[in-house]
Motif scaffolding. Structure first.
Motif, PDB file in Angstrom:
ATOM      1  N   GLY A   1       0.803  -1.215   0.000  1.00 38.53           N
ATOM      2  CA  GLY A   1       0.000   0.000   0.000  1.00 38.53           C
ATOM      3  C   GLY A   1       0.836   1.264   0.000  1.00 38.53           C
ATOM      4  N   TYR A   2       2.168   1.104   0.155  1.00 35.29           N
ATOM      5  CA  TYR A   2       3.086   2.242   0.130  1.00 35.29           C
ATOM      6  C   TYR A   2       4.112   2.126  -0.999  1.00 35.29           C
ATOM      7  CZ  TYR A   2       1.415   3.872   4.677  1.00 35.29           C
ATOM      8  OH  TYR A   2       0.635   4.357   5.688  1.00 35.29           O
ATOM      9  N   TYR A   3       4.573   0.892  -1.235  1.00 33.80           N
ATOM     10  CA  TYR A   3       5.625   0.667  -2.233  1.00 33.80           C
ATOM     11  C   TYR A   3       5.327  -0.614  -3.012  1.00 33.80           C
ATOM     12  CZ  TYR A   3       8.051   3.718   1.104  1.00 33.80           C
ATOM     13  OH  TYR A   3       8.390   4.744   1.952  1.00 33.80           O
ATOM     14  N   TRP A   4       5.982  -0.703  -4.176  1.00 34.11           N
ATOM     15  CA  TRP A   4       6.038  -1.960  -4.913  1.00 34.11           C
ATOM     16  C   TRP A   4       7.311  -2.687  -4.496  1.00 34.11           C
ATOM     17  CZ3 TRP A   4       2.144  -4.185  -7.036  1.00 34.11           C
ATOM     18  CH2 TRP A   4       1.166  -3.480  -7.747  1.00 34.11           C
ATOM     19  N   PHE A   5       7.186  -3.992  -4.255  1.00 30.04           N
ATOM     20  CA  PHE A   5       8.342  -4.835  -3.955  1.00 30.04           C
ATOM     21  C   PHE A   5       8.437  -5.933  -5.008  1.00 30.04           C
ATOM     22  CE2 PHE A   5       6.746  -3.358   0.205  1.00 30.04           C
ATOM     23  CZ  PHE A   5       7.860  -2.643   0.625  1.00 30.04           C
ATOM     24  N   THR A   6       9.667  -6.265  -5.394  1.00 27.81           N
ATOM     25  CA  THR A   6       9.886  -7.318  -6.395  1.00 27.81           C
ATOM     26  C   THR A   6      11.015  -8.229  -5.939  1.00 27.81           C
ATOM     27  OG1 THR A   6       9.233  -5.826  -8.186  1.00 27.81           O
ATOM     28  CG2 THR A   6      10.430  -7.813  -8.803  1.00 27.81           C
ATOM     29  N   ILE A   7      10.801  -9.531  -6.106  1.00 25.49           N
ATOM     30  CA  ILE A   7      11.846 -10.520  -5.839  1.00 25.49           C
ATOM     31  C   ILE A   7      12.025 -11.383  -7.085  1.00 25.49           C
ATOM     32  CG2 ILE A   7      12.586 -12.487  -4.447  1.00 25.49           C
ATOM     33  CD1 ILE A   7      10.902 -11.447  -2.158  1.00 25.49           C
ATOM     34  N   ASN A   8      13.266 -11.519  -7.531  1.00 26.88           N
ATOM     35  CA  ASN A   8      13.624 -12.445  -8.601  1.00 26.88           C
ATOM     36  C   ASN A   8      14.590 -13.477  -8.027  1.00 26.88           C
ATOM     37  OD1 ASN A   8      13.066  -9.733 -10.135  1.00 26.88           O
ATOM     38  ND2 ASN A   8      12.908 -11.352 -11.666  1.00 26.88           N
ATOM     39  N   VAL A   9      14.304 -14.743  -8.285  1.00 30.00           N
ATOM     40  CA  VAL A   9      15.222 -15.794  -7.823  1.00 30.00           C
ATOM     41  C   VAL A   9      15.498 -16.751  -8.976  1.00 30.00           C
ATOM     42  CG1 VAL A   9      14.439 -15.665  -5.423  1.00 30.00           C
ATOM     43  CG2 VAL A   9      13.325 -17.265  -6.999  1.00 30.00           C
ATOM     44  N   SER A  10      16.616 -17.434  -8.899  1.00 29.53           N
ATOM     45  CA  SER A  10      16.927 -18.448  -9.911  1.00 29.53           C
ATOM     46  C   SER A  10      16.042 -19.676  -9.692  1.00 29.53           C
ATOM     47  CB  SER A  10      18.406 -18.851  -9.812  1.00 29.53           C
ATOM     48  OG  SER A  10      18.676 -19.399  -8.526  1.00 29.53           O
ATOM     49  N   LYS A  11      16.050 -20.573 -10.661  1.00 34.21           N
ATOM     50  CA  LYS A  11      15.170 -21.740 -10.621  1.00 34.21           C
ATOM     51  C   LYS A  11      15.392 -22.585  -9.372  1.00 34.21           C
ATOM     52  CE  LYS A  11      13.705 -25.596 -13.569  1.00 34.21           C
ATOM     53  NZ  LYS A  11      13.928 -26.274 -14.867  1.00 34.21           N
ATOM     54  N   LYS A  12      16.624 -22.635  -8.895  1.00 35.48           N
ATOM     55  CA  LYS A  12      16.971 -23.445  -7.728  1.00 35.48           C
ATOM     56  C   LYS A  12      16.225 -22.983  -6.475  1.00 35.48           C
ATOM     57  CE  LYS A  12      20.970 -24.880  -4.984  1.00 35.48           C
ATOM     58  NZ  LYS A  12      22.437 -24.791  -4.841  1.00 35.48           N
ATOM     59  N   TYR A  13      15.919 -21.689  -6.401  1.00 38.16           N
ATOM     60  CA  TYR A  13      15.311 -21.155  -5.185  1.00 38.16           C
ATOM     61  C   TYR A  13      13.874 -20.675  -5.388  1.00 38.16           C
ATOM     62  CZ  TYR A  13      20.049 -21.239  -3.358  1.00 38.16           C
ATOM     63  OH  TYR A  13      21.300 -21.643  -2.937  1.00 38.16           O
ATOM     64  N   LYS A  14      13.243 -21.147  -6.475  1.00 40.19           N
ATOM     65  CA  LYS A  14      11.885 -20.684  -6.751  1.00 40.19           C
ATOM     66  C   LYS A  14      10.885 -21.080  -5.669  1.00 40.19           C
ATOM     67  CE  LYS A  14      10.659 -24.574  -9.797  1.00 40.19           C
ATOM     68  NZ  LYS A  14       9.572 -25.108  -8.948  1.00 40.19           N
ATOM     69  N   ASP A  15      11.146 -22.213  -5.001  1.00 40.45           N
ATOM     70  CA  ASP A  15      10.220 -22.663  -3.953  1.00 40.45           C
ATOM     71  C   ASP A  15      10.360 -21.848  -2.657  1.00 40.45           C
ATOM     72  OD1 ASP A  15       9.196 -24.624  -5.613  1.00 40.45           O
ATOM     73  OD2 ASP A  15      10.652 -26.136  -4.958  1.00 40.45           O
ATOM     74  N   GLU A  16      11.401 -21.041  -2.582  1.00 36.64           N
ATOM     75  CA  GLU A  16      11.630 -20.240  -1.375  1.00 36.64           C
ATOM     76  C   GLU A  16      11.211 -18.781  -1.551  1.00 36.64           C
ATOM     77  OE1 GLU A  16      15.321 -20.796   0.707  1.00 36.64           O
ATOM     78  OE2 GLU A  16      15.785 -22.575  -0.458  1.00 36.64           O
ATOM     79  N   ILE A  17      10.655 -18.441  -2.704  1.00 38.26           N
ATOM     80  CA  ILE A  17      10.343 -17.042  -2.969  1.00 38.26           C
ATOM     81  C   ILE A  17       9.275 -16.489  -2.018  1.00 38.26           C
ATOM     82  CG2 ILE A  17       8.560 -17.464  -4.737  1.00 38.26           C
ATOM     83  CD1 ILE A  17       9.850 -15.104  -6.306  1.00 38.26           C
ATOM     84  N   MET A  18       8.285 -17.333  -1.655  1.00 39.07           N
ATOM     85  CA  MET A  18       7.248 -16.864  -0.738  1.00 39.07           C
ATOM     86  C   MET A  18       7.791 -16.717   0.681  1.00 39.07           C
ATOM     87  SD  MET A  18       4.886 -16.338  -2.842  1.00 39.07           S
ATOM     88  CE  MET A  18       3.677 -15.767  -1.647  1.00 39.07           C
ATOM     89  N   ILE A  19       8.769 -17.536   1.032  1.00 40.08           N
ATOM     90  CA  ILE A  19       9.413 -17.396   2.350  1.00 40.08           C
ATOM     91  C   ILE A  19      10.170 -16.071   2.416  1.00 40.08           C
ATOM     92  CG2 ILE A  19      11.132 -18.380   3.917  1.00 40.08           C
ATOM     93  CD1 ILE A  19      10.437 -21.133   2.776  1.00 40.08           C
TER      94      ILE A  19
END
Length: 223
Positions: free
Chosen positions: A196-214
Motif C-alpha cells: 500500500g506504500y511501495y512496490w516490492f519485487t523478488i527475482n530468484v533463480s530456478k533453484k530457489y523458486k520454492d523459497e520465494i514466498m518465504i
C-alpha cells in the motif's frame, strides 16, 4: 347624587392644583445633602464605573477569544483541504503476451519518495550483497552465492508502471489485501506485490523458486 359626587371630585382636583402651584420648581429648589449621603453617592458612582470597565474588559476578552477560535477553525479547515486522503487504485491492461499495471490518475499515493527502506532477511546460506543502489525513488539489491545463483530485490514507488509476462506459469494472488503477480519460467521465479506504500519485487533463480514466498514474508525495515 351622581352630580354631587362629580362636583366633589372636581373641587378636590382644583384645590390640589392650587396647592401645588405654590410649590417651587426643581430649578428653584436648593438641595443641601449631608456629608454621609454625598460619600455614599460617590462610592456608588465609582462602583458603577468599575462595573462598566470590567464589562468592557470582559467584552474585549470574549471578542479576542472568538477571533482566536475563528482563526483556529479556519486553519484547521485549510489543513483538511490541503491534506488529501491517500487513495490507491491500480489499472490492469491485458494483452496477448503480457499485462500492464499502472496507477490510476485519481490515485493519491501516501508517499512520493522512499521514506522507509526495506530489505530481504532470512536469505539462504552463502549469499552476499554484490550490488546495491538507492535513490529517492527506488532501492535495488543483488545477492549472489559462490555458484553465481542470484536473488534480486527491489523497492519502488507506487506510481511505477510495469508489465508482467502472462505466457508462462502466471498467477495473480493477494498479499496484504492487494493483488500480487507471480511468474515462473525455465530461468526462475518472479514475484511483485505491494504493502500500500511501495512496490516490492523478488527475482530468484530456478533453484530457489520454492523459497520465494518465504523471502517475501521475511522482509524488514533496513537499519
Amino acid at each position: 347624587m351622581e352630580n354631587s359626587k362629580s362636583m366633589f371630585i372636581w373641587a378636590f382636583l382644583e384645590a390640589e392644583a392650587l396647592d401645588n402651584a405654590k410649590l417651587k420648581s426643581e430649578d428653584e429648589i436648593e438641595w443641601d445633602f449631608s456629608t454621609k449621603f454625598e460619600k455614599s453617592m460617590e462610592k456608588l458612582i465609582k462602583k458603577n464605573n468599575t462595573i462598566k470597565i470590567s464589562t468592557r474588559r470582559n467584552i474585549r476578552k470574549g471578542l479576542l477569544a472568538a477571533i482566536v477560535a475563528i482563526i483556529v477553525l479556519f486553519t484547521g479547515l485549510m489543513s483538511v483541504t490541503a491534506t488529501r486522503t491517500p487513495f490507491i487504485e491500480f489499472i490492469k491492461k491485458v494483452f496477448p503476451q503480457f499485462n500492464q499495471v499502472s496507477l490510476s490518475e485519481e490515485s493519491t499515493p501516501p508517499v512520493d519518495r522512499i521514506e522507509t527502506e526495506y530489505t530481504l532477511t532470512a536469505l539462504p546460506e552463502g549469499f552476499e550483497v554484490k550490488e546495491y543502489q538507492k535513490d529517492d525513488f527506488k532501492v535495488f539489491t543483488i545477492w549472489r552465492d559462490e555458484n553465481n545463483e542470484e536473488i534480486v530485490f527491489s523497492q519502488k514507488l507506487l506510481d511505477t508502471s510495469f508489465t508482467v509476462d502472462n505466457e508462462h506459469n502466471y498467477k495473480e494472488l493477494y498479499i496484504n489485501g492487494h493483488e500480487a503477480y507471480y511468474i515462473e519460467d525455465e530461468s526462475g521465479a518472479f514475484l511483485r506485490w505491494t504493502d500500500g506504500y511501495y512496490w516490492f519485487t523478488i527475482n530468484v533463480s530456478k533453484k530457489y523458486k520454492d523459497e520465494i514466498m518465504i523471502l517475501q514474508k521475511n522482509i524488514s525495515q533496513k537499519n
